[in-house]
Design a protein around this motif. Structure first.
Motif, PDB file in Angstrom:
ATOM      1  N   GLY A   8       0.814  -1.216   0.000  1.00 26.00           N
ATOM      2  CA  GLY A   8       0.000   0.000   0.000  1.00 26.00           C
ATOM      3  C   GLY A   8       0.841   1.257   0.000  1.00 26.00           C
ATOM      4  N   VAL A  11      -0.855   7.301   2.791  1.00 26.26           N
ATOM      5  CA  VAL A  11       0.010   8.029   3.729  1.00 26.26           C
ATOM      6  C   VAL A  11       0.746   7.079   4.674  1.00 26.26           C
ATOM      7  CG1 VAL A  11      -1.198  10.256   3.684  1.00 26.26           C
ATOM      8  CG2 VAL A  11      -1.974   8.485   5.268  1.00 26.26           C
ATOM      9  N   MET A  12       0.088   5.977   5.061  1.00 25.58           N
ATOM     10  CA  MET A  12       0.739   5.049   5.992  1.00 25.58           C
ATOM     11  C   MET A  12       1.887   4.310   5.315  1.00 25.58           C
ATOM     12  SD  MET A  12      -0.373   5.281   9.026  1.00 25.58           S
ATOM     13  CE  MET A  12       0.429   3.819   9.611  1.00 25.58           C
ATOM     14  N   GLU A  31       1.870  -1.538  -4.573  1.00 24.64           N
ATOM     15  CA  GLU A  31       0.647  -0.731  -4.534  1.00 24.64           C
ATOM     16  C   GLU A  31      -0.299  -1.201  -5.644  1.00 24.64           C
ATOM     17  OE1 GLU A  31      -1.193   1.733  -2.939  1.00 24.64           O
ATOM     18  OE2 GLU A  31      -2.493   1.428  -4.673  1.00 24.64           O
ATOM     19  N   ALA A  32      -1.546  -1.513  -5.255  1.00 26.75           N
ATOM     20  CA  ALA A  32      -2.506  -2.073  -6.213  1.00 26.75           C
ATOM     21  C   ALA A  32      -2.847  -1.096  -7.333  1.00 26.75           C
ATOM     22  CB  ALA A  32      -3.785  -2.481  -5.485  1.00 26.75           C
ATOM     23  N   THR A  39      -7.889   5.634   0.406  1.00 26.45           N
ATOM     24  CA  THR A  39      -8.584   6.589   1.286  1.00 26.45           C
ATOM     25  C   THR A  39      -7.805   7.897   1.420  1.00 26.45           C
ATOM     26  OG1 THR A  39      -9.457   4.685   2.492  1.00 26.45           O
ATOM     27  CG2 THR A  39      -9.630   6.819   3.578  1.00 26.45           C
ATOM     28  N   SER A  40      -6.481   7.812   1.368  1.00 24.96           N
ATOM     29  CA  SER A  40      -5.683   9.033   1.551  1.00 24.96           C
ATOM     30  C   SER A  40      -6.021  10.114   0.528  1.00 24.96           C
ATOM     31  CB  SER A  40      -4.179   8.705   1.473  1.00 24.96           C
ATOM     32  OG  SER A  40      -3.825   7.808   2.493  1.00 24.96           O
ATOM     33  N   SER A  43      -9.807  12.440   1.698  1.00 30.85           N
ATOM     34  CA  SER A  43      -9.768  12.604   3.143  1.00 30.85           C
ATOM     35  C   SER A  43      -9.926  14.072   3.484  1.00 30.85           C
ATOM     36  CB  SER A  43      -8.421  12.096   3.666  1.00 30.85           C
ATOM     37  OG  SER A  43      -8.310  12.320   5.049  1.00 30.85           O
ATOM     38  N   TRP A  46      -7.577  16.782   8.108  1.00 32.63           N
ATOM     39  CA  TRP A  46      -7.388  17.780   9.171  1.00 32.63           C
ATOM     40  C   TRP A  46      -6.384  17.198  10.162  1.00 32.63           C
ATOM     41  CZ3 TRP A  46     -11.549  17.531  13.454  1.00 32.63           C
ATOM     42  CH2 TRP A  46     -11.290  18.455  14.470  1.00 32.63           C
ATOM     43  N   VAL A 173      -1.473  -7.210  -4.129  1.00 31.02           N
ATOM     44  CA  VAL A 173      -1.102  -8.413  -3.376  1.00 31.02           C
ATOM     45  C   VAL A 173      -2.366  -9.249  -3.165  1.00 31.02           C
ATOM     46  CG1 VAL A 173      -0.234  -9.275  -1.166  1.00 31.02           C
ATOM     47  CG2 VAL A 173       0.828  -7.270  -2.236  1.00 31.02           C
ATOM     48  N   THR A 331      -5.018   2.410  10.569  1.00 30.97           N
ATOM     49  CA  THR A 331      -5.599   3.374  11.502  1.00 30.97           C
ATOM     50  C   THR A 331      -6.506   4.389  10.824  1.00 30.97           C
ATOM     51  OG1 THR A 331      -5.061   4.892  13.316  1.00 30.97           O
ATOM     52  CG2 THR A 331      -3.671   5.065  11.357  1.00 30.97           C
ATOM     53  N   SER A 333      -7.550   8.464  11.219  1.00 34.04           N
ATOM     54  CA  SER A 333      -6.693   9.619  11.525  1.00 34.04           C
ATOM     55  C   SER A 333      -5.260   9.389  11.044  1.00 34.04           C
ATOM     56  CB  SER A 333      -6.702   9.947  13.027  1.00 34.04           C
ATOM     57  OG  SER A 333      -7.993  10.322  13.417  1.00 34.04           O
ATOM     58  N   GLY A 334      -5.126   8.581  10.021  1.00 31.62           N
ATOM     59  CA  GLY A 334      -3.795   8.260   9.512  1.00 31.62           C
ATOM     60  C   GLY A 334      -3.086   9.462   8.909  1.00 31.62           C
ATOM     61  N   THR A 336      -3.067  12.439  10.131  1.00 29.38           N
ATOM     62  CA  THR A 336      -2.413  13.101  11.269  1.00 29.38           C
ATOM     63  C   THR A 336      -1.229  12.276  11.781  1.00 29.38           C
ATOM     64  OG1 THR A 336      -4.515  14.079  11.949  1.00 29.38           O
ATOM     65  CG2 THR A 336      -2.790  13.941  13.631  1.00 29.38           C
TER      66      THR A 336
END
Ligand SMILES: Cc1cc2nc3c(=O)[nH]c(=O)nc-3n(C[C@H](O)[C@H](O)[C@H](O)COP(=O)(O)OP(=O)(O)OC[C@H]3O[C@@H](n4cnc5c(N)ncnc54)[C@H](O)[C@@H]3O)c2cc1C
Length: 368
Positions: A8, A11-12, A31-32, A39-40, A43, A46, A173, A331, A333-334, A336
């Motif tokens: 992936g 951001v994470m 990365e697919a 999601t990043s 978003s 904030w 994957v 997570t 709030s990733g 942040t």
């Protein structure tokens, strides 16, 4: 050299890959779709630790905010980061909870203050004071927002250019490769196999799709979020505002990003999305109430995303039980927290340390 795979490139994954590569690991990111394509890329982004009890979770978010700000020393310019704080006011029934939250935040040393109408006008001159009415207004000067895709790309570019990491887009994957109980790599949809000493799963809401072994699935409690966008408009909004009529922030080139919790609750993942849907028009009408100078504008876009939320709503970061060589970092709030989580994950995997900040957030809690 420890060989790692990061699944992936949101951001994470980008944060984890950058810090692993910097710490001396050989890193391959699988990365697919595309960088920030999950999601990043959809978003509100904030950056805050505003309503994040208990204290251990609040602290993780604070560490994320600090890590974002420290990147300025490491990268020089951080064009993905926008500070300037955030403003908040609430409808009458929610004001008591707002005041209690601010009291708690201040007792934890968080920058939170009540400001006057005059200060609001200085910060955001285009906001209509009539929308605020007699509501107390809170200002959180250390908050801000991020352009997550720009951030993820910057981390991965640096991982590649400075430390030789490899990023493979279009590599979905479909399963982990196992040798007994140990994970030794990942298999991609086209049949390619990638070997590694450690696989770090940062696939967000798709975490469980990277392995067919149901015993390695993390319980998730995802929620759906909708974001609405105006075209470029004549309003000088320059920070996150969360109000009694709309939550809004700038989104570049004069566009506004709009979010409203009751709309999330009213729509489902199956909703047919269109800028002309009644919900989009309602949010733009609400934005006009806040910022009359935007005028009679039509919504430009609507987007939907699913929040990657572990079963008890808190982060799940650490080794997966029942196996070895397999680590996950999932997570909400990733946006942040990711720069901090990336650093601690690398510290654990390469530095061999056990980070106490992560103790309450281990995936193992779901498997006891
Ligand atoms: C509406 C909304 C508002 C939000 N607001 C905020 C906010 O204000 N502040 C905040 O901090 N957070 C916010 N969040 C949460 C935040 O956006 C997420 O926590 C964060 O983006 C998660 O990043 P990630 O890298 O874990 O996941 P993702 O960005 O989803 O990245 C996962 C990546 O994995 C890839 N992938 C999936 N499956 C596979 C596979 N099998 N093989 C290879 N790759 C795969 C995907 O393509 C994707 O690129 C919000 C989320 C939503 C939806």
């Amino acid at each position: 050299m420890i060989k790692t795979i990061v699944i992936g490139a949101g951001v994470m994954g980008a944060s984890v890959a950058y810090r692993l590569a910097q710490a001396g690991a050989a890193v391959t990111v699988l990365e697919a779709t595309r960088i920030g394509g999950g999601t990043s890329g959809i978003s509100f982004a904030w950056t805050n630790a505003n309503k994040k009890p208990p204290k251990t979770y609040h602290d993780l978010n604070i560490a994320g905010m600090k890590a974002h700000s420290a990147l300025a020393d490491e990268f020089g310019a951080t064009p993905w980061r926008h500070d300037g704080g955030s403003l908040e006011w609430a409808a009458e029934p929610d004001r008591r909870a707002q005041a209690e939250n601010i009291e708690q935040l201040r007792s934890w040393g968080y920058a939170a203050e009540w400001i006057t109408r005059h200060q609001v006008e200085e910060l955001e001159p285009d906001i209509d004071p009539a929308t605020i009415g007699d509501a107390p207004v809170a200002f959180f000067p250390e908050e801000g927002w991020l352009d997550p895709v720009v951030y993820a790309h910057a981390m991965l570019s640096a991982a590649q250019r400075r430390y030789g990491a490899k990023v493979v887009c279009g590599a979905r994957v479909v399963d982990l490769i196992m040798a007994g109980e140990r994970v030794t790599g990942a298999r991609v949809a086209d049949g390619t196999q990638h070997e590694a000493d450690i696989v770090v799963n940062c696939a967000g809401r798709w975490t469980n799709e990277a392995t067919r072994d149901a015993g390695l699935h993390l319980p998730l409690a995802p929620t759906v979020g909708f974001l609405f966008f105006t075209p470029p408009v004549a309003a000088s909004l320059s920070r996150v505002v969360r109000t009694n009529v709309i939550d809004a922030r700038p989104d570049g080139a004069g566009r506004l990003m709009l979010h409203w919790n009751p709309t999330d609750a009213a729509l489902s993942f199956e909703a047919r999305l269109s800028p002309s849907m009644p919900e989009a028009r309602d949010l733009v009408r609400r934005a006009r109430q806040l910022l009359p100078s935007i005028g009679e504008v039509e919504p430009e876009a609507v987007r939907i995303a699913i929040r990657p939320i572990p079963g008890d709503h808190f982060s799940a970061v650490g080794p997966m039980p029942r196996t070895s060589g397999y680590y996950i970092a999932v997570t909400h709030s990733g946006v942040t927290m990711s720069p901090f989580l990336g650093a601690v994950v690398a510290d654990e995997i390469i530095g061999g340390r056990q980070r106490s900040e992560l103790a309450p957030f281990r995936p193992a809690r779901f498997f006891n």
